[in-house]
Design a protein around this motif. Structure first.
Motif, PDB file in Angstrom:
ATOM      1  N   TYR A  97       0.821  -1.198   0.000  1.00 30.26           N
ATOM      2  CA  TYR A  97       0.000   0.000   0.000  1.00 30.26           C
ATOM      3  C   TYR A  97       0.867   1.264   0.000  1.00 30.26           C
ATOM      4  CZ  TYR A  97      -3.540  -3.382   1.350  1.00 30.26           C
ATOM      5  OH  TYR A  97      -4.364  -4.473   1.388  1.00 30.26           O
ATOM      6  N   HIS A  98       1.924   1.227   0.781  1.00 33.99           N
ATOM      7  CA  HIS A  98       2.876   2.345   0.822  1.00 33.99           C
ATOM      8  C   HIS A  98       4.263   1.717   0.918  1.00 33.99           C
ATOM      9  CE1 HIS A  98       3.726   6.696   2.239  1.00 33.99           C
ATOM     10  NE2 HIS A  98       4.782   6.172   1.658  1.00 33.99           N
ATOM     11  N   GLY A  99       4.807   1.409  -0.227  1.00 31.06           N
ATOM     12  CA  GLY A  99       6.059   0.658  -0.266  1.00 31.06           C
ATOM     13  C   GLY A  99       7.277   1.520   0.002  1.00 31.06           C
ATOM     14  N   THR A 100       8.285   0.921   0.593  1.00 30.02           N
ATOM     15  CA  THR A 100       9.579   1.575   0.758  1.00 30.02           C
ATOM     16  C   THR A 100      10.500   1.005  -0.310  1.00 30.02           C
ATOM     17  OG1 THR A 100       9.210   1.743   3.146  1.00 30.02           O
ATOM     18  CG2 THR A 100      11.458   2.082   2.356  1.00 30.02           C
ATOM     19  N   ILE A 101      10.720   1.764  -1.362  1.00 28.60           N
ATOM     20  CA  ILE A 101      11.513   1.239  -2.471  1.00 28.60           C
ATOM     21  C   ILE A 101      13.000   1.459  -2.256  1.00 28.60           C
ATOM     22  CG2 ILE A 101       9.642   1.418  -4.129  1.00 28.60           C
ATOM     23  CD1 ILE A 101      10.823   3.999  -5.114  1.00 28.60           C
ATOM     24  N   SER A 102      13.348   2.323  -1.299  1.00 31.23           N
ATOM     25  CA  SER A 102      14.759   2.536  -0.969  1.00 31.23           C
ATOM     26  C   SER A 102      14.850   3.014   0.474  1.00 31.23           C
ATOM     27  CB  SER A 102      15.385   3.574  -1.904  1.00 31.23           C
ATOM     28  OG  SER A 102      16.755   3.734  -1.635  1.00 31.23           O
ATOM     29  N   ASP A 103      15.775   2.448   1.217  1.00 30.72           N
ATOM     30  CA  ASP A 103      15.957   2.798   2.626  1.00 30.72           C
ATOM     31  C   ASP A 103      16.921   3.978   2.720  1.00 30.72           C
ATOM     32  OD1 ASP A 103      16.338   2.972   5.330  1.00 30.72           O
ATOM     33  OD2 ASP A 103      16.777   0.850   5.632  1.00 30.72           O
ATOM     34  N   THR A 104      16.370   5.144   3.077  1.00 31.03           N
ATOM     35  CA  THR A 104      17.197   6.350   3.188  1.00 31.03           C
ATOM     36  C   THR A 104      17.496   6.707   4.637  1.00 31.03           C
ATOM     37  OG1 THR A 104      15.208   7.743   3.128  1.00 31.03           O
ATOM     38  CG2 THR A 104      16.293   7.273   1.029  1.00 31.03           C
ATOM     39  N   SER A 105      17.151   5.822   5.580  1.00 34.82           N
ATOM     40  CA  SER A 105      17.417   6.104   6.983  1.00 34.82           C
ATOM     41  C   SER A 105      18.900   5.984   7.287  1.00 34.82           C
ATOM     42  CB  SER A 105      16.627   5.127   7.872  1.00 34.82           C
ATOM     43  OG  SER A 105      17.064   3.794   7.663  1.00 34.82           O
ATOM     44  N   ARG A 106      19.347   6.705   8.277  1.00 33.86           N
ATOM     45  CA  ARG A 106      20.740   6.644   8.702  1.00 33.86           C
ATOM     46  C   ARG A 106      20.894   5.479   9.673  1.00 33.86           C
ATOM     47  NH1 ARG A 106      23.371  12.426   9.911  1.00 33.86           N
ATOM     48  NH2 ARG A 106      25.164  11.026   9.818  1.00 33.86           N
ATOM     49  N   GLN A 107      21.851   4.633   9.398  1.00 34.12           N
ATOM     50  CA  GLN A 107      22.032   3.437  10.192  1.00 34.12           C
ATOM     51  C   GLN A 107      23.453   3.360  10.740  1.00 34.12           C
ATOM     52  OE1 GLN A 107      20.696  -0.138   8.201  1.00 34.12           O
ATOM     53  NE2 GLN A 107      19.459   1.050   6.775  1.00 34.12           N
ATOM     54  N   ARG A 108      23.553   2.749  11.893  1.00 35.88           N
ATOM     55  CA  ARG A 108      24.879   2.469  12.436  1.00 35.88           C
ATOM     56  C   ARG A 108      25.480   1.279  11.704  1.00 35.88           C
ATOM     57  NH1 ARG A 108      23.706   1.802  18.665  1.00 35.88           N
ATOM     58  NH2 ARG A 108      21.726   1.044  17.821  1.00 35.88           N
ATOM     59  N   PRO A 109      26.779   1.246  11.527  1.00 39.58           N
ATOM     60  CA  PRO A 109      27.428   0.137  10.823  1.00 39.58           C
ATOM     61  C   PRO A 109      27.043  -1.215  11.426  1.00 39.58           C
ATOM     62  CG  PRO A 109      28.997   1.894  11.198  1.00 39.58           C
ATOM     63  CD  PRO A 109      27.754   2.268  11.971  1.00 39.58           C
ATOM     64  N   GLY A 110      26.641  -2.137  10.558  1.00 39.36           N
ATOM     65  CA  GLY A 110      26.297  -3.479  11.010  1.00 39.36           C
ATOM     66  C   GLY A 110      24.900  -3.607  11.562  1.00 39.36           C
ATOM     67  N   MET A 111      24.117  -2.534  11.557  1.00 37.90           N
ATOM     68  CA  MET A 111      22.762  -2.581  12.100  1.00 37.90           C
ATOM     69  C   MET A 111      21.795  -2.000  11.078  1.00 37.90           C
ATOM     70  SD  MET A 111      23.342  -1.484  16.080  1.00 37.90           S
ATOM     71  CE  MET A 111      21.735  -2.103  16.548  1.00 37.90           C
ATOM     72  N   ARG A 112      20.545  -2.421  11.150  1.00 39.03           N
ATOM     73  CA  ARG A 112      19.529  -1.890  10.244  1.00 39.03           C
ATOM     74  C   ARG A 112      18.359  -1.334  11.032  1.00 39.03           C
ATOM     75  NH1 ARG A 112      15.327  -6.299   8.095  1.00 39.03           N
ATOM     76  NH2 ARG A 112      14.187  -4.347   7.994  1.00 39.03           N
ATOM     77  N   ASN A 113      17.687  -0.377  10.417  1.00 36.98           N
ATOM     78  CA  ASN A 113      16.479   0.193  10.993  1.00 36.98           C
ATOM     79  C   ASN A 113      15.327  -0.762  10.709  1.00 36.98           C
ATOM     80  OD1 ASN A 113      14.253   1.656  11.739  1.00 36.98           O
ATOM     81  ND2 ASN A 113      14.815   3.518  10.630  1.00 36.98           N
ATOM     82  N   THR A 114      14.815  -1.407  11.735  1.00 37.45           N
ATOM     83  CA  THR A 114      13.793  -2.434  11.534  1.00 37.45           C
ATOM     84  C   THR A 114      12.415  -1.852  11.229  1.00 37.45           C
ATOM     85  OG1 THR A 114      13.438  -2.563  13.927  1.00 37.45           O
ATOM     86  CG2 THR A 114      14.997  -4.123  12.950  1.00 37.45           C
ATOM     87  N   ASP A 115      12.265  -0.534  11.271  1.00 41.11           N
ATOM     88  CA  ASP A 115      10.990   0.084  10.923  1.00 41.11           C
ATOM     89  C   ASP A 115      10.850   0.276   9.414  1.00 41.11           C
ATOM     90  OD1 ASP A 115      10.217   0.276  13.600  1.00 41.11           O
ATOM     91  OD2 ASP A 115      11.233   2.199  13.838  1.00 41.11           O
TER      92      ASP A 115
END
Length: 388
Positions: A97-115
């Motif tokens: 319905y509202h897709g995230t086609i690219s993750d532009t969030s800032r992440q710490r090395p080795g970790m991902r934003n699970t939202d």
């Protein structure tokens, strides 16, 4: 009133007393991390059967080969749905319905934003070998081409077909006064009295469109144009819109009922155990549509027809191994996969007549110059040999 006792003492039967789990306690004792089967029990079978809706979600993923899905295959990464769709209080990232086609969030090395969930949540925004010419060029595509476009060449893999056409207008036909069904050579339904005609596809090549992640749906009461194909949903984005990427889709086609006077899609009473208004009870469209619209806040003219419809399903599962990803020539060609995608210049597909002619003329002149130079060198060497 006493508290709930999950464990009850078994009677002594010639051995030591044991503990028995009642049903709810047994369920609680078996709570664990969701498996592919847990999620697939609903998501693989939506729409009335295995792989009917999405095209890239089917029972073929339960024991997939690397070809079917390199992530979920036991021979590949052996991942399950919740490795990517990390939930928080049953809120799951990743949506059509509202897709995230690219993750532009800032992440710490080795970790991902699970939202947020996109390919580059794990694979970064430059996943190809940067030190190679091909790899660096592929990395240049990331701002215009979704990873899925190259890495999901086909969907409905693994022997489980997906429905590509659903014609409700033919529902209700009877044989000898009774409902009937027809199947194809693979045992798949191609006609059901209760649902109409179907078409199926395996190893389906996606449709490609620019997408910004936004999907708008036609709602009950929205005016339509029955002279063309009516979009059950519409995908946002375009070649000139920032943030839009070329993305692969399953395009589901069919026919659905609409009000010929009020010019909007209408709903029917498909199933109901009481009365004679349900389509699956009486196979009468007029009664079924009248009953269905009676439950809405919209007027029904009583005059109905059927209009061609389309629905777009983003394709993001059934990722192929890297060696099966699309080659450059799959798109950079006049009759390639992106032949119908307009609004931008694509090398190898698009040409400008004047510049093409100039280029060919320069190439011909260059080749002629090389041939002339080689000929003069040969003649000069022969003359030197005679004089020596």
């Amino acid at each position: 009133m006493g508290c709930y006792q999950g464990l009850s003492r078994l009677p002594y039967r010639g051995g030591q007393a044991g503990l028995a789990l009642d049903p709810l306690a047994k369920v609680a004792a078996n709570v664990g991390r969701p498996t592919l089967a847990n999620c697939g029990n609903c998501h693989f079978y939506g729409g009335g059967g295995d792989n009917v809706k999405h095209g890239d979600l089917s029972s073929a993923l339960l024991d997939a080969s690397r070809h079917v899905d390199v992530h979920m295959s036991p021979e590949g990464a052996g991942m399950v749905c919740v490795d990517c769709h990390v939930g928080n209080r049953h809120e799951w990232p990743g949506s059509r319905y509202h897709g995230t086609i690219s993750d532009t969030s800032r992440q710490r090395p080795g970790m991902r934003n699970t939202d947020i969930l996109a390919c580059n949540s794990c694979h970064t925004s430059a996943p190809h070998e940067a030190l190679s010419v091909k790899g660096s060029k592929l990395n240049d595509h990331i701002d215009r081409v979704a990873c899925q476009t190259c890495h999901i060449p086909e969907f409905a893999k693994g022997g489980v077909a997906t429905k590509t056409w659903w014609d409700w207008s033919t529902a209700g036909k009877l044989k000898d006064g009774k409902p009937y069904s027809e199947v194809d050579e693979n045992g798949r339904d191609i006609y059901l009295t209760i649902k109409g005609d179907f078409r199926w596809g395996e190893d389906v090549v996606p449709e490609y469109e620019f997408w910004d992640g936004i999907v708008e749906y036609t709602l009950l009461g929205d005016k339509i144009d029955p002279s063309g194909i009516v979009g059950i949903n519409r995908i946002g984005g375009g070649p000139d819109q920032p943030g839009s990427l070329i993305f692969p889709f399953k395009r589901m086609l069919g026919k659905q009922a609409y009000d010929e006077i009020n010019q909007y899609l209408i709903q029917s009473n498909v199933y109901g155990p009481e009365g004679d208004t349900a389509l699956w009870s009486n196979y009468n469209w007029d009664k079924a549509l009248s009953a269905g619209m009676a439950g809405s806040d919209l007027p029904y003219s009583g005059k109905f027809g059927f209009v061609e419809t389309e629905m777009w399903w983003p394709t993001t599962h059934m990722v192929a191994p890297a060696n099966e990803a699309l080659k450059c020539s799959a798109c950079h060609a006049r009759d390639g996969r992106l032949a119908k995608l307009a609004g931008f210049y694509l090398p190898g597909r698009d040409g400008f007549t004047l510049t093409d002619r100039i280029g060919l003329w320069l190439l011909a002149m260059t080749l002629a110059g090389v041939a002339l130079h080689a000929g003069l060198r040969i003649l000069s060497r022969r003359r030197d040999n005679r004089e020596g």
